[in-house]
Design a protein around this motif. Structure first.
Motif, PDB file in Angstrom:
ATOM      1  N   THR A 309      62.746  27.873   8.691  1.00  4.44           N
ATOM      2  CA  THR A 309      63.917  27.530   7.518  1.00  4.44           C
ATOM      3  C   THR A 309      64.372  26.325   7.206  1.00  4.44           C
ATOM      4  OG1 THR A 309      65.447  28.411   9.176  1.00  4.44           O
ATOM      5  CG2 THR A 309      64.757  29.891   7.843  1.00  4.44           C
ATOM      6  N   THR A 310      64.602  25.653   8.348  1.00  7.07           N
ATOM      7  CA  THR A 310      65.063  24.219   8.150  1.00  7.07           C
ATOM      8  C   THR A 310      63.982  23.300   7.417  1.00  7.07           C
ATOM      9  OG1 THR A 310      66.563  24.790   9.842  1.00  7.07           O
ATOM     10  CG2 THR A 310      66.366  22.257   9.175  1.00  7.07           C
ATOM     11  N   THR A 313      63.646  24.140   3.789  1.00  6.65           N
ATOM     12  CA  THR A 313      64.856  23.407   3.287  1.00  6.65           C
ATOM     13  C   THR A 313      64.736  21.937   2.879  1.00  6.65           C
ATOM     14  OG1 THR A 313      66.354  25.011   4.240  1.00  6.65           O
ATOM     15  CG2 THR A 313      67.442  23.474   3.280  1.00  6.65           C
ATOM     16  N   GLN A 364      70.046  24.265  -0.970  1.00  7.94           N
ATOM     17  CA  GLN A 364      69.913  25.739  -0.370  1.00  7.94           C
ATOM     18  C   GLN A 364      70.287  26.794  -1.392  1.00  7.94           C
ATOM     19  OE1 GLN A 364      72.104  25.616   3.638  1.00  7.94           O
ATOM     20  NE2 GLN A 364      72.823  23.647   2.681  1.00  7.94           N
ATOM     21  N   ARG A 365      71.290  26.455  -2.333  1.00 10.93           N
ATOM     22  CA  ARG A 365      71.515  27.546  -3.350  1.00 10.93           C
ATOM     23  C   ARG A 365      70.334  27.920  -4.292  1.00 10.93           C
ATOM     24  NH1 ARG A 365      72.157  28.770  -8.197  1.00 10.93           N
ATOM     25  NH2 ARG A 365      71.775  26.632  -8.948  1.00 10.93           N
ATOM     26  N   PRO A 368      67.089  29.062  -2.056  1.00 13.27           N
ATOM     27  CA  PRO A 368      67.216  29.633  -0.685  1.00 13.27           C
ATOM     28  C   PRO A 368      66.020  29.977   0.066  1.00 13.27           C
ATOM     29  CG  PRO A 368      67.824  31.119  -2.250  1.00 13.27           C
ATOM     30  CD  PRO A 368      67.400  30.336  -3.200  1.00 13.27           C
ATOM     31  N   PRO A 436      73.971  31.413   1.806  1.00 10.75           N
ATOM     32  CA  PRO A 436      72.439  31.276   2.302  1.00 10.75           C
ATOM     33  C   PRO A 436      72.286  31.450   3.828  1.00 10.75           C
ATOM     34  CG  PRO A 436      73.586  28.709   2.361  1.00 10.75           C
ATOM     35  CD  PRO A 436      74.740  30.224   1.919  1.00 10.75           C
ATOM     36  N   GLU A 447      73.318  28.320  12.100  1.00 12.43           N
ATOM     37  CA  GLU A 447      73.633  27.967  11.188  1.00 12.43           C
ATOM     38  C   GLU A 447      74.160  26.483  11.196  1.00 12.43           C
ATOM     39  OE1 GLU A 447      77.437  28.412   7.823  1.00 12.43           O
ATOM     40  OE2 GLU A 447      77.166  30.248   9.233  1.00 12.43           O
ATOM     41  N   ARG A 451      72.897  22.980   9.732  1.00 10.07           N
ATOM     42  CA  ARG A 451      73.498  22.216   8.616  1.00 10.07           C
ATOM     43  C   ARG A 451      73.435  20.643   9.216  1.00 10.07           C
ATOM     44  NH1 ARG A 451      77.588  23.889   5.702  1.00 10.07           N
ATOM     45  NH2 ARG A 451      79.118  22.598   6.368  1.00 10.07           N
TER      46      ARG A 451
END
Length: 498
Positions: A309-310, A313, A364-365, A368, A436, A447, A451
């Protein structure tokens, strides 16, 4: 010839007719009193025999297709996945009602048969249910915090990994290259330092094989794919190569756990593996303790989900900045004004870099990586918005639909970081619809870590480089490839030294 007995014939006929009427009446009455009460299902598309609605769900663009379907059927839909009942939620307020207001009824995880075949669910941070899962999650979250999640102690490790990543980019000397492997390596090493107690060289063959498996499995599978609908296909020759990679991945993680067992010191807890080893026996376990034989299972979830996921992103961020050079310039200018180009960024810098922060939020928006969170299951028969949701029903959330809803976002198909800034541009603000990482009890456990990584890694890179698409390459496709996660298609960049 004897004449027929008219009286006998009449009574035979009457008896047969009476029996038929009685029999039919009995069956009708029986059905009325014994059949299940009609269930008020949410609206949804018409099903085909055997496959249900699978043909309508759009394959690689399922997140967009189902978001569009909600315009006709509403924010709660009933769909049929080859005979399996599912409810799909696309409306923010309905999602909040289910996973915040009625969290006790919708916090179970729907167990996917394919996952049970490949890894099993016992010990899983994602797919296990009950008290065992709650205790395992609490212990892992506590360990993540103890090893620096959200704290300055982990900041140095991430910045050091960022330096390794930047050196790898510099070695390309401004020539075109695919950033995916090195970005994935860097992100994975942050997870490794917390969970496995060490980092790996980017060219380590075992490490690279593990990452390749994660990339293929997370990005190449889409749901509901043929494999997810008919999971026993996993054992056919079509998936022989992926099965071998899966075995190697599990063996790698089990091997690391065995090494930790051999060197365990209760006075020197090095990482998450040691946290689980502390006080556990080989097979015992309990609702409060994870048995040693299952430690690898939780590590796989943490490692696979956190890495894929990261890193995706990050890749989306790099790609989008090449397509929106004005945004890239504004991000770099703010970094130069606040940090400069000499010292590495720190977590407190984030408060003074609102445009950087807003850009990361818009990445992220806009794309996603988790368009659908792993499906939940209703733990009891319940109701949602007046519709009946039966126990065990598969419940999906389309996060992409929420993050692209015109109801919550002006010009949702445009990449506009300013939407997250206050009117004076000095602070960021987080709209209710920015979710997200999901929400409720099953919100992403990593999370805070994600971040931290995203901010420190991206800021380090943008201090040093300007990203461009090679002039000879075609314009990248920003639609992405939807598997378990949404990843950008293969692309090349030039990392130009500033």
């Amino acid at each position: 010839m004897a004449s027929p007995n008219v009286s006998a014939l009449f009574f035979d006929y009457f008896s047969l007719q009476s029996c038929l009427i009685f029999g039919v009446s009995f069956l009708v009455i029986y059905q009325v009193f014994t059949r299940e009460k009609p269930v008020k299902l949410p609206p949804g598309p018409t099903c085909l025999p055997l496959i249900g609605n699978v043909h309508r769900l759009g394959g690689r663009q399922m997140h967009i297709v189902t978001a569009n379907m909600s315009e006709k059927f509403g924010g709660i839909m009933h769909i049929n996945l080859a005979g399996m009942k599912a409810v799909l939620l696309t409306d923010l307020q309905i999602i909040r009602e289910a996973f915040l207001d009625k969290t006790d009824r919708f916090s179970d995880r729907f167990r996917i048969r394919l996952g049970e075949y490949i890894w099993g669910t016992k010990g899983s941070l994602i797919y296990e249910n009950g008290n065992g899962w709650k205790s395992h999650r609490r212990a892992t979250l506590r360990a993540l915090r103890n090893f620096g999640m959200g704290k300055r102690s982990l900041e140095n490790k991430i910045n050091e990994e960022a330096r390794c990543l930047a050196r790898s980019f510099e070695d390309e000397n401004g020539h075109p290259f695919n950033p995916q492997p090195t970005v994935q390596n860097a992100v994975a090493n942050v997870i490794c330092s917390i969970s496995l107690g060490s980092r790996y060289d980017y060219d380590d063959p075992e490490f690279r094989s593990l990452l390749d498996y994660i990339k293929v499995f997370m990005s190449e599978r889409s749901g509901p794919s043929l494999l997810s609908v008919f999971p026993k296909l996993w054992f056919t020759p079509f998936y022989k190569s992926l099965r071998k990679q899966s075995v190697k991945c599990i063996s790698f993680l089990r091997g690391v756990v065995e090494q930790h067992k051999a060197t365990f010191d209760s006075n020197d807890i090095r990482d998450i593996i040691d946290v689980h080893l502390q006080g556990n026996d080989e097979e015992g376990g309990s609702d409060e303790k994870l048995p040693q034989s299952l430690i690898w299972r939780g590590l796989f979830d943490l490692f696979a989900a956190g890495t894929d996921t990261t890193s995706n992103t990050m890749l989306w961020g790099i790609l989008l900045l090449t397509q929106y050079p004005r945004v890239q310039e504004k991000v770099q200018q703010e970094i130069d004004d606040v940090i400069g180009r000499e010292r590495p960024p720190t977590l407190p810098d984030r408060l003074h870099l609102p445009y950087v922060d807003a850009t990361l939020m818009e990445i992220q928006r806009f794309r996603p990586v988790a368009c659908f969170v792993p499906p939940r299951a209703a733990s009891v028969d319940t109701e949602l918005l007046g519709y009946s949701i039966q126990k065990g029903t598969n419940v999906w959330i389309n996060l992409y639909a929420v993050l692209h809803s015109p109801e919550h976002w002006k010009d949702p198909e445009e990449f506009i970081p300013e939407r997250f800034l206050t009117a004076d541009g000095k602070k960021t603000e987080t709209p209710e619809a920015f979710i997200p990482f999901g929400l409720g009890r099953r919100i992403c456990i990593g999370e805070q870590l994600a971040r931290m990584e995203l901010f420190l890694l991206m800021t380090n890179l943008l201090q040093r480089f300007t990203f461009e698409i090679p002039k000879e390459d075609p314009k990248p496709n920003l639609a992405g490839k939807h598997g378990i996660t949404l990843s950008p298609g293969r692309f090349r960049i030039c990392a130009v030294n500033r």
